[in-house]
Structure formats: structure tokens, C-alpha cells
Design an enzyme around this catalytic site. Sequence first.
Site, PDB file in Angstrom:
ATOM      1  N   LEU A  64     -36.570 -23.062 -34.821  1.00 51.64           N
ATOM      2  CA  LEU A  64     -35.558 -22.107 -35.223  1.00 51.64           C
ATOM      3  C   LEU A  64     -34.811 -22.350 -36.192  1.00 51.64           C
ATOM      4  CD1 LEU A  64     -33.984 -21.857 -31.647  1.00 51.64           C
ATOM      5  CD2 LEU A  64     -35.699 -20.352 -32.519  1.00 51.64           C
ATOM      6  N   PRO A  65     -35.739 -22.219 -37.605  1.00 50.23           N
ATOM      7  CA  PRO A  65     -35.116 -22.793 -38.727  1.00 50.23           C
ATOM      8  C   PRO A  65     -33.872 -21.676 -39.005  1.00 50.23           C
ATOM      9  CG  PRO A  65     -37.077 -21.740 -39.231  1.00 50.23           C
ATOM     10  CD  PRO A  65     -37.194 -22.072 -37.686  1.00 50.23           C
ATOM     11  N   HIS A  66     -32.872 -22.122 -39.558  1.00 51.20           N
ATOM     12  CA  HIS A  66     -31.681 -21.093 -40.051  1.00 51.20           C
ATOM     13  C   HIS A  66     -31.031 -21.552 -41.099  1.00 51.20           C
ATOM     14  CE1 HIS A  66     -30.446 -24.120 -36.711  1.00 51.20           C
ATOM     15  NE2 HIS A  66     -29.204 -24.075 -37.314  1.00 51.20           N
ATOM     16  N   ALA A  67     -30.403 -20.818 -41.635  1.00 47.01           N
ATOM     17  CA  ALA A  67     -29.330 -21.045 -43.009  1.00 47.01           C
ATOM     18  C   ALA A  67     -28.377 -19.781 -43.241  1.00 47.01           C
ATOM     19  CB  ALA A  67     -30.276 -21.284 -44.085  1.00 47.01           C
TER      20      ALA A  67
END
Length: 154
Positions: A64-67
Site C-alpha cells: 500500500l504505497p502512499h504519498a
Amino acid sequence: MLLSSILKPEAVRVLSAASSKKRLFQEIGDVGFSALGLKPQATVEALLDRESLGPTGVGHGVALPHARLSTVQDVSGVFVLLEKPIDYGAVDRQPVDIAFALFAPEDAGVEHLKALALVSRTLRDQALCNKLRSNLDPVKLYTILTEPQAVQVT
């Protein structure tokens, strides 16, 4: 909140060429550009910066990459299914083949967290992940992801 409110059909892809986490982030940046109008380089840099704080591979082949990005107005996502799992540095040390990237405005507080919780809960469902893994059609993947109306955060 429903997944259909943060994920557009055109932001769902099947990837055959991602060979590393960085390459995956580049692919996510390209999808983010074509589907959401995000700047690819800024997207990749933001994902890498967040990843340096700790792995976003949550286990069972899911990441769950997030930015947060200054150019984003609303929380939005990119979903990718990898034909070949990659070493992601996940918490359970298992390779990743499902990635749901989330992007939020820099000042998004609760909405970003609600979206992250929704995606996390949805992808914790092993039956759903198995269904996703058995489909290579982005339209079907979008339908599978957005069907479960019972998985909601209010």
C-alpha cells in the site's frame, strides 16, 4: 467512503515488466500521469520518500504505497496487479504482486487515513485477493475492487 470514490477505472492496470520496487513506483507514476494527471517524477519521488520511513508492504503479497502531493486535490488511487511478484521488502518478507497506491493532498488529514484504512481492510480479504490474482483484465479488476459495498468507512 467507497473504493469507487478514490479509484477510477483507468487507474487500474496489469503490469508484466516491473522487476523492482523502484520500477513499480515508476509504473505507478506513469499510470498516475495518464489516469490522474500526476507528474510522474514527483509521484515516484514522493513514494520513495514515504517508503524510506518504513515499508508499505503489508504482507500476503500486498503493498500500500502512499504519498502526499501538493498537486493532488482529492484522495485518489492507482491499483496494479503484477504478473510476476517482486521483492518489495514487505513486513512478512513475501514478494508483492498487488499494489494499491494512494495519493492525498498535503493537508489531507482524516480523509487520507480513512482511505488508507478502507484499502487496507479491502485487501486483507484473502478471497478477494485470490479473485484479483486470477484476473488479468483491468475492467474486471476494477469491478472486483469496487463491488464490495459492505466494506465502507463513514
